[in-house]
Design an enzyme around this catalytic site. Structure first.
Site, PDB file in Angstrom:
ATOM      1  N   THR A 238       0.815  -1.218   0.000  1.00 16.74           N
ATOM      2  CA  THR A 238       0.000   0.000   0.000  1.00 16.74           C
ATOM      3  C   THR A 238       0.853   1.274   0.000  1.00 16.74           C
ATOM      4  O   THR A 238       1.989   1.243   0.462  1.00 16.74           O
ATOM      5  CB  THR A 238      -0.860  -0.032   1.290  1.00 16.74           C
ATOM      6  N   ARG A 266     -13.304  -8.529  -0.696  1.00 14.62           N
ATOM      7  CA  ARG A 266     -12.657  -8.229   0.598  1.00 14.62           C
ATOM      8  C   ARG A 266     -12.165  -6.770   0.636  1.00 14.62           C
ATOM      9  O   ARG A 266     -11.636  -6.246  -0.342  1.00 14.62           O
ATOM     10  CB  ARG A 266     -11.487  -9.192   0.789  1.00 14.62           C
ATOM     11  N   GLY A 268      -9.816  -4.067   3.042  1.00 19.63           N
ATOM     12  CA  GLY A 268      -8.874  -3.995   4.168  1.00 19.63           C
ATOM     13  C   GLY A 268      -9.029  -2.705   4.958  1.00 19.63           C
ATOM     14  O   GLY A 268     -10.077  -2.055   4.934  1.00 19.63           O
ATOM     15  N   ASP A 269      -7.956  -2.329   5.630  1.00 19.88           N
ATOM     16  CA  ASP A 269      -7.998  -1.144   6.504  1.00 19.88           C
ATOM     17  C   ASP A 269      -7.828   0.168   5.741  1.00 19.88           C
ATOM     18  O   ASP A 269      -8.239   1.220   6.221  1.00 19.88           O
ATOM     19  CB  ASP A 269      -6.886  -1.241   7.554  1.00 19.88           C
ATOM     20  N   THR A 289      -0.065   0.753   6.867  1.00 22.96           N
ATOM     21  CA  THR A 289       0.106  -0.304   5.870  1.00 22.96           C
ATOM     22  C   THR A 289       0.410  -1.602   6.594  1.00 22.96           C
ATOM     23  O   THR A 289       1.160  -1.605   7.570  1.00 22.96           O
ATOM     24  CB  THR A 289       1.232   0.027   4.870  1.00 22.96           C
ATOM     25  N   GLY A 290      -0.178  -2.678   6.123  1.00 24.23           N
ATOM     26  CA  GLY A 290       0.076  -3.954   6.785  1.00 24.23           C
ATOM     27  C   GLY A 290      -1.097  -4.887   6.589  1.00 24.23           C
ATOM     28  O   GLY A 290      -1.935  -4.665   5.702  1.00 24.23           O
ATOM     29  N   GLY A 292      -4.342  -5.897   6.805  1.00 22.40           N
ATOM     30  CA  GLY A 292      -5.497  -5.041   7.055  1.00 22.40           C
ATOM     31  C   GLY A 292      -6.460  -5.531   8.127  1.00 22.40           C
ATOM     32  O   GLY A 292      -6.994  -4.733   8.894  1.00 22.40           O
TER      33      GLY A 292
HETATM   34  N1  ASP Z   1      -3.349  -2.776   4.463  1.00 21.65           N
HETATM   35  C1  ASP Z   1      -3.583  -3.238   3.134  1.00 21.65           C
HETATM   36  C2  ASP Z   1      -4.761  -4.156   3.128  1.00 21.65           C
HETATM   37  O1  ASP Z   1      -4.930  -4.899   4.045  1.00 21.65           O
HETATM   38  C3  ASP Z   1      -2.413  -3.947   2.552  1.00 21.65           C
HETATM   39  C4  ASP Z   1      -1.119  -3.182   2.662  1.00 21.65           C
HETATM   40  O2  ASP Z   1      -0.967  -2.321   3.493  1.00 21.65           O
HETATM   41  O3  ASP Z   1      -0.220  -3.426   1.877  1.00 21.65           O
HETATM   42  O4  ASP Z   1      -5.497  -4.146   2.193  1.00 21.65           O
END
Ligand code: ASP
Length: 373
Positions: A238, A266, A268-269, A289-290, A292
């Site tokens: 992200t 789906r 994410g965050d 980022t991470g 989610g």
């Molecule tokens: N946080 C993002 C998600 O879960 C993925 C990412 O941060 O790379 O969609």
């Protein structure tokens, strides 16, 4: 004690010692001396305080970006690949900084900076986003204005070239905070944003990545350590940006393609205000980022702001607690970038790396990839 203080105490001592012995004329002379010195001292004090006022530092500015966190290891990186990431990170953060330096808003800085990363095939946002299980690409983005606490988000869009701009349009030109799917694509087109064919977002690298992830799923046998790192990294990438402008206004934005092989629309965050993105002039601006699912459950971005607002913690301490204690204790991994209303920054992660960059109030640029940098 300053010079003025020393002069006054000498004079008072002098006066006290002589007081009893003075005749009328001497008393008058002494009174004149005291008044003159009081006058000179007052002038000196006035000058000092006006000098201090002139020296008062103007409102600081600053900008921080990320291009995803994950198992980013030196041994898996070629010099060319590393240089390519550093170049785009440097260019993107500089674009935002120049806007801030000229007196532009944090909103504009965040939007234009994220455009650069969305347009780069290196990151999992806009062009170069990861593929869903059914070989489509769905994008999510969100934006928050720290001055007004207004926010906008879109999720599951397929044709908006720069999803961060669509999130801003939702905030500015709709009565809603979050739009999803086809409706969000239609809204963006009605707002005059650039619309592209879904194929625009596809890159060979992400097509191959989806194949590899699916093959690993089907094999159902023990994967090698290298394969595990590869699989884990397919979850991430992200992009995000936080900025503080000359008016003391904070803004945060995040944009993503989500996770490779995601199913069932789906989300994410990244497009969730309070989880992946949050900004509040009273505290800070955060982009996450991470993984989610864990960032949603930990309400990461708002939790950092809340620790600052309610507990008076610094941005670094609040970020450390949320990333290393709260998210990690649930089993999640990832990171954040943040900036507070004084220009202090945080770039916190519990992964071996996070693509990140920062320009401080003096224009000093920093670009980092690995955790130990
Ligand atoms: N946080 C993002 C998600 O879960 C993925 C990412 O941060 O790379 O969609």
């Amino acid at each position: 004690m300053g010079n003025e203080g020393i002069v006054i105490s000498i004079l008072i001592n002098d006066f006290a010692q002589k007081k009893k012995k003075l005749n009328f004329k001497e008393k008058k002379q002494m009174q004149f001396k005291v008044l003159s010195i009081v006058f000179v001292v007052s002038m000196m004090l006035a000058c000092t305080s006006s000098k201090k006022e002139n020296k008062a530092t103007p409102q600081p500015i600053g900008i921080v970006i990320h291009g995803g966190a994950g198992t980013i290891l030196r041994k898996n990186m070629t010099p060319e690949k590393e240089a390519a990431y550093r170049k785009v990170l440097a260019e993107a953060v500089q674009v935002g900084y120049e806007i801030l330096k000229k007196g532009g808003s944090s909103q504009e800085a965040v939007e234009k900076t994220i455009h650069l990363m969305e347009d780069s095939p290196l990151f999992n946002a806009g062009k170069g986003a990861v593929l869903n299980s059914d070989e489509t690409i769905e994008l999510d983005a969100s934006f928050m204005n720290g001055a007004t606490l207004d926010a906008g988000a879109i999720s599951g869009v397929r044709t908006i070239k720069n999803p961060i701009s669509a999130a801003i349009q939702v905030m500015e030109n709709s009565p809603h905070v979050m739009l999803s799917g086809k409706g969000a694509d239609v809204f963006a087109s009605e707002q005059g944003l650039e619309i592209v064919a879904p194929e625009y977002f596809f890159t060979e690298r992400r097509i191959q990545a989806l194949k590899r992830v699916k093959e690993s799923e089907q094999k159902k046998k023990e994967t090698t350590a290298t394969e595990q790192v590869f699989l884990k990294n397919q979850r991430y990438g992200t992009v995000g940006c936080v900025a503080l402008d000359q008016n003391g206004n904070l803004a945060a934005g995040t944009s993503t393609g989500g996770m490779t092989n995601k199913k069932w629309n789906r989300i994410g965050d990244a497009p969730i205000i309070g989880a992946g993105t949050y900004a509040n002039n009273a505290t800070c601006a955060i982009s996450a980022t991470g993984w989610g699912e864990f960032f949603i459950r930990s309400v990461v971005a708002h939790d950092i702001s809340a620790l600052m607002e309610y507990k008076g913690l610094s941005i670094q301490e609040a970020s450390r607690i949320v990333i290393h204690e709260k998210v990690a204790s649930l089993g999640g991994d990832g990171g954040i970038v943040g900036i507070d209303n004084q220009g202090n920054i945080a770039m916190e992660m519990n992964t071996p790396g996070m693509y990140r960059a920062h320009v401080d109030n003096n224009g000093k640029q920093t670009v980092k990839i690995y955790k130990d940098e």
